[in-house]
Design a protein around this motif. Structure first.
Motif, PDB file in Angstrom:
ATOM      1  N   ARG A  47      29.630 -40.839   0.157  1.00 20.32           N
ATOM      2  CA  ARG A  47      30.800 -41.632   0.557  1.00 20.32           C
ATOM      3  C   ARG A  47      30.377 -42.833   1.397  1.00 20.32           C
ATOM      4  O   ARG A  47      30.872 -43.946   1.197  1.00 20.32           O
ATOM      5  N   GLU A  48      29.460 -42.618   2.326  1.00 25.45           N
ATOM      6  CA  GLU A  48      29.021 -43.721   3.180  1.00 25.45           C
ATOM      7  C   GLU A  48      28.225 -44.745   2.378  1.00 25.45           C
ATOM      8  O   GLU A  48      28.368 -45.962   2.581  1.00 25.45           O
ATOM      9  N   ALA A  49      27.398 -44.301   1.454  1.00 32.71           N
ATOM     10  CA  ALA A  49      26.613 -45.217   0.626  1.00 32.71           C
ATOM     11  C   ALA A  49      27.530 -46.096  -0.224  1.00 32.71           C
ATOM     12  O   ALA A  49      27.315 -47.313  -0.339  1.00 32.71           O
ATOM     13  N   ALA A  50      28.550 -45.500  -0.801  1.00 30.49           N
ATOM     14  CA  ALA A  50      29.484 -46.260  -1.629  1.00 30.49           C
ATOM     15  C   ALA A  50      30.245 -47.274  -0.786  1.00 30.49           C
ATOM     16  O   ALA A  50      30.454 -48.423  -1.202  1.00 30.49           O
ATOM     17  N   ALA A  51      30.666 -46.859   0.418  1.00 29.19           N
ATOM     18  CA  ALA A  51      31.401 -47.766   1.292  1.00 29.19           C
ATOM     19  C   ALA A  51      30.531 -48.945   1.700  1.00 29.19           C
ATOM     20  O   ALA A  51      30.964 -50.108   1.678  1.00 29.19           O
ATOM     21  N   SER A  52      29.291 -48.653   2.081  1.00 28.42           N
ATOM     22  CA  SER A  52      28.385 -49.718   2.492  1.00 28.42           C
ATOM     23  C   SER A  52      28.182 -50.731   1.368  1.00 28.42           C
ATOM     24  O   SER A  52      28.233 -51.952   1.583  1.00 28.42           O
ATOM     25  N   GLU A  53      27.973 -50.240   0.165  1.00 31.74           N
ATOM     26  CA  GLU A  53      27.729 -51.128  -0.981  1.00 31.74           C
ATOM     27  C   GLU A  53      28.954 -51.974  -1.300  1.00 31.74           C
ATOM     28  O   GLU A  53      28.847 -53.195  -1.517  1.00 31.74           O
ATOM     29  N   THR A  54      30.120 -51.347  -1.332  1.00 28.07           N
ATOM     30  CA  THR A  54      31.352 -52.073  -1.662  1.00 28.07           C
ATOM     31  C   THR A  54      31.655 -53.150  -0.646  1.00 28.07           C
ATOM     32  O   THR A  54      31.916 -54.318  -0.994  1.00 28.07           O
ATOM     33  N   PHE A  55      31.621 -52.794   0.635  1.00 27.23           N
ATOM     34  CA  PHE A  55      32.040 -53.750   1.656  1.00 27.23           C
ATOM     35  C   PHE A  55      31.001 -54.848   1.868  1.00 27.23           C
ATOM     36  O   PHE A  55      31.350 -55.973   2.217  1.00 27.23           O
ATOM     37  N   ALA A  56      29.733 -54.537   1.633  1.00 27.45           N
ATOM     38  CA  ALA A  56      28.706 -55.583   1.696  1.00 27.45           C
ATOM     39  C   ALA A  56      28.916 -56.602   0.582  1.00 27.45           C
ATOM     40  O   ALA A  56      28.759 -57.823   0.797  1.00 27.45           O
ATOM     41  N   ALA A  57      29.279 -56.129  -0.603  1.00 27.35           N
ATOM     42  CA  ALA A  57      29.547 -57.040  -1.717  1.00 27.35           C
ATOM     43  C   ALA A  57      30.749 -57.925  -1.413  1.00 27.35           C
ATOM     44  O   ALA A  57      30.749 -59.128  -1.714  1.00 27.35           O
ATOM     45  N   TRP A  58      31.779 -57.344  -0.814  1.00 32.98           N
ATOM     46  CA  TRP A  58      32.932 -58.148  -0.408  1.00 32.98           C
ATOM     47  C   TRP A  58      32.524 -59.230   0.586  1.00 32.98           C
ATOM     48  O   TRP A  58      32.954 -60.366   0.483  1.00 32.98           O
ATOM     49  N   ALA A  67      37.443 -62.438   7.668  1.00 33.78           N
ATOM     50  CA  ALA A  67      37.441 -61.303   6.748  1.00 33.78           C
ATOM     51  C   ALA A  67      36.019 -60.948   6.336  1.00 33.78           C
ATOM     52  O   ALA A  67      35.646 -59.768   6.277  1.00 33.78           O
ATOM     53  N   ALA A  68      35.203 -61.967   6.059  1.00 29.51           N
ATOM     54  CA  ALA A  68      33.808 -61.718   5.679  1.00 29.51           C
ATOM     55  C   ALA A  68      33.078 -60.981   6.788  1.00 29.51           C
ATOM     56  O   ALA A  68      32.306 -60.046   6.522  1.00 29.51           O
ATOM     57  N   ALA A  69      33.320 -61.376   8.031  1.00 34.89           N
ATOM     58  CA  ALA A  69      32.668 -60.708   9.168  1.00 34.89           C
ATOM     59  C   ALA A  69      33.147 -59.273   9.295  1.00 34.89           C
ATOM     60  O   ALA A  69      32.348 -58.363   9.584  1.00 34.89           O
ATOM     61  N   LEU A  70      34.443 -59.044   9.069  1.00 33.15           N
ATOM     62  CA  LEU A  70      34.978 -57.686   9.150  1.00 33.15           C
ATOM     63  C   LEU A  70      34.387 -56.802   8.059  1.00 33.15           C
ATOM     64  O   LEU A  70      33.994 -55.652   8.319  1.00 33.15           O
ATOM     65  N   PHE A  71      34.299 -57.330   6.839  1.00 30.67           N
ATOM     66  CA  PHE A  71      33.730 -56.548   5.740  1.00 30.67           C
ATOM     67  C   PHE A  71      32.253 -56.239   6.011  1.00 30.67           C
ATOM     68  O   PHE A  71      31.780 -55.133   5.737  1.00 30.67           O
ATOM     69  N   ALA A  72      31.544 -57.222   6.554  1.00 29.58           N
ATOM     70  CA  ALA A  72      30.128 -57.006   6.872  1.00 29.58           C
ATOM     71  C   ALA A  72      29.977 -55.928   7.944  1.00 29.58           C
ATOM     72  O   ALA A  72      29.079 -55.074   7.854  1.00 29.58           O
ATOM     73  N   ASP A  73      30.841 -55.962   8.945  1.00 29.04           N
ATOM     74  CA  ASP A  73      30.792 -54.938  10.000  1.00 29.04           C
ATOM     75  C   ASP A  73      31.098 -53.556   9.420  1.00 29.04           C
ATOM     76  O   ASP A  73      30.450 -52.565   9.794  1.00 29.04           O
ATOM     77  N   ALA A  74      32.084 -53.492   8.519  1.00 30.70           N
ATOM     78  CA  ALA A  74      32.429 -52.207   7.895  1.00 30.70           C
ATOM     79  C   ALA A  74      31.260 -51.673   7.085  1.00 30.70           C
ATOM     80  O   ALA A  74      30.964 -50.472   7.100  1.00 30.70           O
ATOM     81  N   ALA A  75      30.565 -52.569   6.384  1.00 31.41           N
ATOM     82  CA  ALA A  75      29.388 -52.166   5.606  1.00 31.41           C
ATOM     83  C   ALA A  75      28.283 -51.682   6.528  1.00 31.41           C
ATOM     84  O   ALA A  75      27.630 -50.654   6.254  1.00 31.41           O
ATOM     85  N   ASP A  76      28.047 -52.404   7.616  1.00 33.48           N
ATOM     86  CA  ASP A  76      26.997 -52.013   8.557  1.00 33.48           C
ATOM     87  C   ASP A  76      27.295 -50.668   9.202  1.00 33.48           C
ATOM     88  O   ASP A  76      26.392 -49.843   9.392  1.00 33.48           O
ATOM     89  N   ASP A  77      28.563 -50.450   9.540  1.00 34.46           N
ATOM     90  CA  ASP A  77      28.943 -49.176  10.160  1.00 34.46           C
ATOM     91  C   ASP A  77      28.718 -48.014   9.191  1.00 34.46           C
ATOM     92  O   ASP A  77      28.217 -46.955   9.578  1.00 34.46           O
ATOM     93  N   ALA A  78      29.107 -48.218   7.934  1.00 34.23           N
ATOM     94  CA  ALA A  78      28.899 -47.164   6.936  1.00 34.23           C
ATOM     95  C   ALA A  78      27.408 -46.909   6.737  1.00 34.23           C
ATOM     96  O   ALA A  78      26.972 -45.753   6.605  1.00 34.23           O
TER      97      ALA A  78
END
Length: 204
Positions: A47-58, A67-78
Motif C-alpha cells: 500500500r505504501e509503495a503504491a501511494a509513493s509511486e502514484t503521488f510522486a507521479a502527480w 499542489a505539486a509540493a503537497l503531492f511530493a510530501d505525500a509521496a515522501d511520507d509514504a
C-alpha cells in the motif's frame, strides 16, 4: 461548496462502504486470508509503495505549485513509512490506485487524495488493532502515528481544495474522484472476501 461540505457529502455518500472497509475483515481481504505477521507487513508495504509511486507521479506532472509540493510530501511520507516497515511489498497494487492513476487535473487529484486518506485511515486503524492483538505495542504505536499523519495530510488537502476549487465544476470533479477511489477500494474488498467465502456484510 467548501472542503468541509465536500467531506460531509463524500462520507455520507460512502458511509456504508467506509464502515465496512473499516472492519476487521479488511486485513483478511488484503492478505487473502493469510493473517500472519509477515503477510500483513507485506500488504502494508504494498500500500505504501503504491501511494509513493502514484503521488510522486502527480507531483512531477502538476502545474499548481502548492499542489505539486503537497503531492511530493505525500509521496515522501509514504516512502518513509515503507522504509520503516523494512518489508518486501506484496506483489499487489490496491485497486483504488486504478482510478487514482487515471485522474488528471488539480482539483480532481486533490479529491482523489482526499478519498485515499479516508480509506487509508481505516487501513492504519486496522493495522494498529492487529499489532495490538499480537502483543506488539511498538508496531501498533507506529501505525497509530501513521494514522495521525494521514489525518494531517487530509487537513492539508482540504485547505488546498478551498484555494484551488474556483467553481462548482471543480468541486464536482473533486467529489467524483473521491467517490471513485473509495468505490474501487470497496469493490476490491467486497469481491475478495466473497472469493474467500466470507460474507463482506456485517451480521446483525
Amino acid at each position: 461548496m467548501d472542503a468541509a461540505a465536500l467531506i460531509d457529502d463524500v462520507t455520507d455518500d460512502q458511509q456504508t462502504e467506509l464502515s465496512r472497509i473499516g472492519s476487521s475483515k479488511l486485513l483478511y481481504a488484503d492478505t487473502r486470508g493469510e493473517m500472519d505477521e509477515e503477510t500483513v507487513y507485506a500488504t502494508a508495504a504494498a500500500r505504501e509503495a503504491a501511494a509513493s509511486e502514484t503521488f510522486a507521479a502527480w507531483a512531477d506532472d502538476e502545474n499548481h505549485a502548492e499542489a505539486a509540493a503537497l503531492f511530493a510530501d505525500a509521496a515522501d511520507d509514504a516512502s518513509a513509512r515503507l522504509d520503516a516497515l523494512d518489508a518486501d511489498p506484496a506483489d499487489w497494487t490496491p485497486a483504488m490506485h486504478d482510478p487514482l492513476d487515471d485522474i488528471d487535473g488539480t482539483a480532481a487529484r486533490l479529491g482523489g487524495l482526499l478519498g485515499w486518506t479516508l480509506v487509508d485511515k481505516k487501513v492504519k486503524e486496522q493495522l494498529t488493532g492487529f499489532f495490538t492483538g499480537q502483543a506488539d505495542p511498538q508496531t501498533a504505536s507506529t501505525f497509530r502515528s501513521a494514522g495521525s499523519d494521514v489525518l494531517d495530510l487530509r487537513e492539508e488537502v482540504t485547505d488546498l481544495l478551498d484555494i484551488v476549487c474556483a467553481d462548482d465544476a471543480d468541486w464536482e470533479r473533486a467529489q467524483e474522484s473521491a467517490n471513485a477511489v473509495i468505490e474501487a477500494a470497496y469493490d476490491e474488498f467486497f469481491s475478495t472476501l466473497e472469493n474467500l467465502g466470507v460474507n463482506p456484510k456485517p451480521v446483525c
